[in-house]
Each structure stands twice: as C-alpha cells, then as structure tokens.
Design a protein around this motif. Structure first.
Motif, PDB file in Angstrom:
ATOM      1  N   HIS A  42      50.551 -25.777  73.087  1.00  8.32           N
ATOM      2  CA  HIS A  42      49.201 -24.943  72.581  1.00  8.32           C
ATOM      3  C   HIS A  42      48.232 -26.092  72.363  1.00  8.32           C
ATOM      4  O   HIS A  42      47.041 -26.054  72.431  1.00  8.32           O
ATOM      5  CB  HIS A  42      49.561 -24.195  71.508  1.00  8.32           C
ATOM      6  CG  HIS A  42      48.159 -23.168  70.951  1.00  8.32           C
ATOM      7  ND1 HIS A  42      47.831 -22.096  71.276  1.00  8.32           N
ATOM      8  CD2 HIS A  42      47.284 -23.458  70.066  1.00  8.32           C
ATOM      9  CE1 HIS A  42      46.899 -21.880  70.864  1.00  8.32           C
ATOM     10  NE2 HIS A  42      46.364 -22.679  70.015  1.00  8.32           N
ATOM     11  N   ASP A  94      47.073 -26.365  76.000  1.00 12.33           N
ATOM     12  CA  ASP A  94      46.117 -25.224  76.403  1.00 12.33           C
ATOM     13  C   ASP A  94      45.036 -24.817  75.543  1.00 12.33           C
ATOM     14  O   ASP A  94      44.045 -24.347  76.024  1.00 12.33           O
ATOM     15  CB  ASP A  94      47.104 -24.044  75.990  1.00 12.33           C
ATOM     16  CG  ASP A  94      48.404 -23.948  76.842  1.00 12.33           C
ATOM     17  OD1 ASP A  94      48.331 -24.380  77.858  1.00 12.33           O
ATOM     18  OD2 ASP A  94      49.441 -23.190  76.477  1.00 12.33           O
ATOM     19  N   HIS A  95      44.843 -25.422  74.311  1.00 11.64           N
ATOM     20  CA  HIS A  95      43.809 -25.278  73.550  1.00 11.64           C
ATOM     21  C   HIS A  95      43.110 -26.810  72.878  1.00 11.64           C
ATOM     22  O   HIS A  95      43.022 -27.048  71.956  1.00 11.64           O
ATOM     23  CB  HIS A  95      43.899 -24.502  72.487  1.00 11.64           C
ATOM     24  CG  HIS A  95      44.200 -22.971  72.625  1.00 11.64           C
ATOM     25  ND1 HIS A  95      43.171 -22.099  72.702  1.00 11.64           N
ATOM     26  CD2 HIS A  95      45.093 -22.279  73.207  1.00 11.64           C
ATOM     27  CE1 HIS A  95      43.624 -21.095  73.306  1.00 11.64           C
ATOM     28  NE2 HIS A  95      45.049 -21.215  73.542  1.00 11.64           N
TER      29      HIS A  95
END
Length: 459
Positions: free
Chosen positions: A70, A74-75
């Motif tokens: 994450h 992803d972020h």
C-alpha cells in the motif's frame, strides 16, 4: 419481492497501539539504546501497524507485506520524502536520485535508466571481475603471511572502485581512503543526530559540527575532481556520468551544472558502493557460521566455473551463489529502516494513519516475521527457490524497496555481488578471527561490527 438489504457500512479504521515512551521525547531513548531490538519488539507486541511518539511527532511502524505494498506501490504519492531524515541525507548528497521527488526525480530517473539496462550492466561484468581478481591476489598474499584483514574495508574499497569505473568511467582508487574516512564520520553523525533529534544543520563552531563539515567538504572535493577530469576528456564513454553530462533540458537546452552533477555522482558513489559492500561483508560472516551452506556454494562454483573467473553469462547458472546473497540481504539488509511523511489521512491494514505523521518501514523486521519466514534467525539460502518465492507475498522481502521508487541499481548490485562472491569464494575461505562474533552496527547501513576482522584461509 423483498428488496436486498443495504450493504453494511465499512468498519471504522482501528487505532494502532504502540510503546508509550516518555513525555516530550517519546521512544527516542529506546531507539538510541537499541534500534533493532526496539523495532523487533514493537512489531511483535503491536502487530502490523504500531503507533508511537518520536520526540513531539506521531509516527507509525508498518511491517506487514500488505501494508508495505500500500505504502510503496499502490498509494506511493501519499508517502513522500518530505521527511527530516531525508533533509539530513540532502546535506550529504544534495538533491540527487536518492532524495529528489516529483517531476525532478522522474526526469533524473528517465535520464539514468539506460545506464542500468540489463545488456549494459552485463557489459560491466568484465570490469567487476578484473577488480575482484586483484583483491584475490592480495588475499592470497595475506593467506601466506597470516596477516588478518578487515572484510568490510576490503569490500568497501572493491565496490567503490567498481562503481567508479563502471558507472563514472573514473579510477577512484587513489580516493578510497578519503572517501571511506569522510563517509564514516558522516554516517555516524547523521544517525546520531537523527536519534537525538539534533535537527539543526551542522553550522555551529563546535568540534562536532566542524568534523561533519570537514568530512562533507572532503567528499565534495573528491567528486569535483572526478567531474573536472571527465570535463577535460569530453568523451561519451556510455556510462552514467556521460549520460548526465551530455543531457540537455528539453525546454531550455541547458546541460546539468556542476552542482547538479555533484549531487548525482555523490549519490552513486555512496549509495552504489556502501550497500553492496555491507551485504558482501555479512555474506562472509554467515558462510563461516554455516559450513553446510558454504560447502554447497563451493560445489556449485566448482561445477559451473571449474576454477576459471566468472563471466556475465555464468550469472544465471550461479543459482545457489545468488541464493546466498539473497538470504544475506534478508537477514542483514543494508538499508534496515527508512521513513516517509504522510500527506493525507489514510487506512493501512485496517489502521488509521493520520496526515502529518511519520511512517517507518523496516526490511530488517519484515524479513524476519515468522509467519513468512519459519525459523527466521536461521541462515538458509534455499528459502529462495522459485516455489518458495512464489508462495510468499511480494513485500515479505524488499531489500531494494519496491514500487516506482525501487532502487534503480538493484540489478547492478545483484550481478556485482554474485560475481564478487563467486570470484573470491573459489579460492579463499575468510575465517573470523578467534574470539570475534559479528554484531550489527546500525549506522546509515547495517554493517558488521569492528569491520569484520578475518584470516584468509585456503579452501
């Protein structure tokens, strides 16, 4: 017909727990005392996301692979290098590939990427092996005389030479002592300043600050000489420094000035040699402590190489040699902790992450989590068979990080490490001196203590 029931509202994010620490300073004292022990205990006691105070600020430690995916992949835009730890690193290397962000970083990355193409890296193998063979001759002399050596010192000098020749097109052997001495001062002070919350720049007229400034100046003088030599030659050697020197801004047509070049060269010199040298040093210690693994390594080297120096074509066949390197990087990742600044509120692994906080991740901790690594303290290169790799989450192992900010030199470092290990281990068995047990020294990288004193013995 009965209408479907509405979906339940999403569960509210949980609030992470963590060590309490002391008023005003939080966990600073515990981190200074034993950062690796503190990280390991915090993860074991508080789970995939822990929360604590480091000085006046809130911080989180994320250790689960899902959370790392994450944050790093992803972020990634929510977790930036606008963090005081990177402000300290910028004092050393400026705004190079390691520390830059946004469009600046993207432009630098695109510019540097061709230098790390697999075909280009393979062409550097000959330089790597030739430099290693010269060290092998020195080890052979020490073997005859019984003179002890320091493995860390040897690996640092070797990898510094390789980075200089392969990426910068420059012989930096005459600068090895100056670079090593300066970087030792800077590494020790940077970590001590961070862990003591001594965040002011080193501008005071104290002996401590003067030592930092002298070391930083010494490094920049070395780099200035490298750049000046290359400017005199005006040649395109096809290396990384040539690419930076010849690049022109798409809009203005301007080339990089010396200050910008200096930042990139410093980044490559320091990040490009320190990490690989540290990993190789640990590999010698672990092979000494694990004779069965060392025997399997020697058997592979005999079968694949038969006594001749390795080449780039041999690297894919040196399967166990690479596994030794991977398992070393699992147990003792040179970059054992790094931090990001949280830009907006987020949820990671079901836990609330608040904007303005620091977020820490630690390959050292995650790569020892028992749910992904049975008997995590045991040295076992066969953890890295294709089947076992496929069975683990991607971010259970991330010595080179991941996502868009994955280390640009990871393939360079892995080929370099494999070739050095294969070249030296064919003929030599470094043995740690009697009474010495290596312990990790968590500076900027995770070095073995006392520079790993060894005696060189024959196979």
């Amino acid at each position: 017909m009965t209408a479907p029931s509405p979906a339940p509202p999403p569960a509210a994010p949980r609030i992470a727990t963590g060590p309490r620490g002391l008023p005003l300073i939080g966990v600073v004292r515990d981190v200074r005392k034993d950062v690796l022990g503190w990280l390991t205990r915090t993860a074991a006691e508080h789970g995939p996301v822990a929360q604590y105070r480091f000085g006046p600020g809130r911080a989180y430690l994320v250790t689960h692979p899902d959370g790392l995916k994450h944050v790093l992949q992803d972020h990634v835009k929510n977790y930036t290098k606008d963090h005081y730890s990177y402000a300290m690193v910028r004092r050393i290397v400026g705004d190079g590939l390691l520390t830059s962000q946004g469009e600046t970083w993207l432009k630098q990355r695109r510019l540097a990427q061709p230098a790390f193409h697999r075909a280009r890296i393979s062409a550097m193998a000959g330089q790597m092996v030739r430099a290693t063979l010269e060290l092998s001759e020195q080890w052979a002399t020490s073997k005859r005389t019984g003179e002890p050596r320091h493995a860390v010192r040897d690996m640092m000098a070797l990898t510094l030479r390789i980075v200089g020749e392969a990426l910068l097109g420059t012989d930096v052997r005459a600068e090895t002592e100056a670079v090593s001495a300066a970087f030792n001062v800077i590494s020790e002070q940077t970590v001590e300043r961070f862990r003591s919350l001594r965040l002011l720049p080193p501008v005071l007229p104290t002996a401590y600050d003067r030592a930092f400034r002298r070391a930083n100046h010494a490094l920049r003088e070395v780099v200035a000489r490298v750049i000046a030599k290359r400017r005199e030659r005006q040649e395109d050697l096809g290396d990384l420094l040539s690419m930076f020197m010849l690049a022109r801004d798409e809009e203005t047509g301007e080339q990089m000035d010396d200050a910008h070049l200096q930042s990139e060269v410093l980044t490559m010199l320091l990040a490009g040699h320190e990490t690989t040298a540290t990993a190789l040093s640990w590999a010698w210690a672990l092979l000494h402590q694990n004779p069965d693994a060392e025997k399997k390594l020697h058997e592979e080297l005999d079968a694949v190489l038969g006594g001749r120096p390795p080449t780039a074509e041999d690297v894919p066949r040196l399967v166990y040699t690479r596994r030794v390197l991977d398992e070393t990087l699992r147990l003792y990742p040179p970059v054992y902790i790094l931090s990001r600044k949280v830009m907006e509120d987020d949820t990671v692994c079901g836990y609330q992450i608040l904007a303005g906080s620091s977020l820490d991740i630690s390959p050292y901790v995650t790569q020892r989590l028992p749910e992904f690594w049975p008997e995590p303290e045991r040295f076992d290169p066969d953890r890295f068979t294709p089947e076992k790799i496929a069975a683990r989450p991607r971010y259970a192992y991330f010595p080179f990080l991941g996502g868009p900010r994955q280390c640009i030199g990871n393939n360079f470092a892995l080929m370099e490490g494999t070739l050095i290990l294969a070249t030296l281990a064919q003929h030599h068995r470094p043995r740690m001196v009697a009474g010495y047990t290596p312990t990790p020294e968590p500076l900027i990288t995770l070095r073995p203590s006392r520079e790993l004193p060894v005696l060189i013995t024959a196979r």
